[in-house]
Write a protein that holds these residues in place. Structure first.
Motif, PDB file in Angstrom:
ATOM      1  N   SER A 192       0.819  -1.195   0.000  1.00 15.12           N
ATOM      2  CA  SER A 192       0.000   0.000   0.000  1.00 15.12           C
ATOM      3  C   SER A 192       0.865   1.261   0.000  1.00 15.12           C
ATOM      4  CB  SER A 192      -0.935   0.000   1.209  1.00 15.12           C
ATOM      5  OG  SER A 192      -0.173   0.099   2.382  1.00 15.12           O
ATOM      6  N   PRO A 198      -4.583   6.386   6.746  1.00 12.24           N
ATOM      7  CA  PRO A 198      -4.816   5.293   7.705  1.00 12.24           C
ATOM      8  C   PRO A 198      -5.078   5.820   9.114  1.00 12.24           C
ATOM      9  CG  PRO A 198      -2.536   5.316   6.958  1.00 12.24           C
ATOM     10  CD  PRO A 198      -3.247   6.380   6.212  1.00 12.24           C
ATOM     11  N   ARG A 229      -0.744  -3.458   9.315  1.00 17.44           N
ATOM     12  CA  ARG A 229      -1.703  -4.518   8.972  1.00 17.44           C
ATOM     13  C   ARG A 229      -2.086  -4.497   7.499  1.00 17.44           C
ATOM     14  NH1 ARG A 229      -4.576  -2.637  13.568  1.00 17.44           N
ATOM     15  NH2 ARG A 229      -3.683  -3.625  15.394  1.00 17.44           N
ATOM     16  N   SER A 230      -1.897  -3.362   6.816  1.00 17.17           N
ATOM     17  CA  SER A 230      -2.224  -3.307   5.396  1.00 17.17           C
ATOM     18  C   SER A 230      -1.279  -4.178   4.580  1.00 17.17           C
ATOM     19  CB  SER A 230      -2.171  -1.863   4.893  1.00 17.17           C
ATOM     20  OG  SER A 230      -0.832  -1.393   4.864  1.00 17.17           O
ATOM     21  N   ASP A 251      -2.412   0.186  11.731  1.00 13.83           N
ATOM     22  CA  ASP A 251      -3.245   0.047  10.535  1.00 13.83           C
ATOM     23  C   ASP A 251      -2.376   0.012   9.281  1.00 13.83           C
ATOM     24  OD1 ASP A 251      -5.686  -0.219   9.256  1.00 13.83           O
ATOM     25  OD2 ASP A 251      -5.844   1.935   8.894  1.00 13.83           O
ATOM     26  N   ASP A 286      -0.273  -7.446   4.848  1.00 14.91           N
ATOM     27  CA  ASP A 286      -0.622  -8.662   5.574  1.00 14.91           C
ATOM     28  C   ASP A 286       0.292  -9.816   5.201  1.00 14.91           C
ATOM     29  OD1 ASP A 286      -2.011 -10.234   7.304  1.00 14.91           O
ATOM     30  OD2 ASP A 286      -3.550 -10.770   5.845  1.00 14.91           O
TER      31      ASP A 286
END
Length: 102
Positions: free
Chosen positions: A2, A59, A67-68, A64, A70
């Protein structure tokens, strides 16, 4: 991968390269997290118009961002490093507070 994660990693590498200090790393991570949490709070509670819909791309916080990307165990390790960073930041704050003269 991301875009916020790429930006965060590039900024983190620049901070480490330029300052070459653990404190700079810790302060950068905490400052980024606090900024993202403030923007999220403003986005949810104060700015409710669709005129500021670009804020939805930001975010909520540093976990966060982590965690993007993964990857299972790697994500858990990065979250653990994040928690350790906050513990070190708390130690820095306590030491600064204790050394302060009133």
């Amino acid at each position: 991968m991301s875009i916020p994660l790429v930006i965060f990693i590039i900024a983190l590498v620049l901070v480490v390269v330029f300052y070459k200090d653990v404190r700079a790393f810790v302060y950068f991570v905490v400052m980024t997290d606090i900024f993202l949490r403030l923007v999220t709070y403003l986005k949810i509670n104060i700015i409710k118009d669709t005129a500021f819909s670009f804020l939805n791309a930001i975010p909520a916080d540093v976990p966060d961002i982590i965690r993007s990307f993964d990857l299972g165990v790697v994500t858990e390790i990065l979250i653990f490093v994040y928690v350790i960073t906050y513990i070190v930041f708390e130690i820095f704050l306590v030491r600064l507070f204790v050394k302060r003269k009133f």
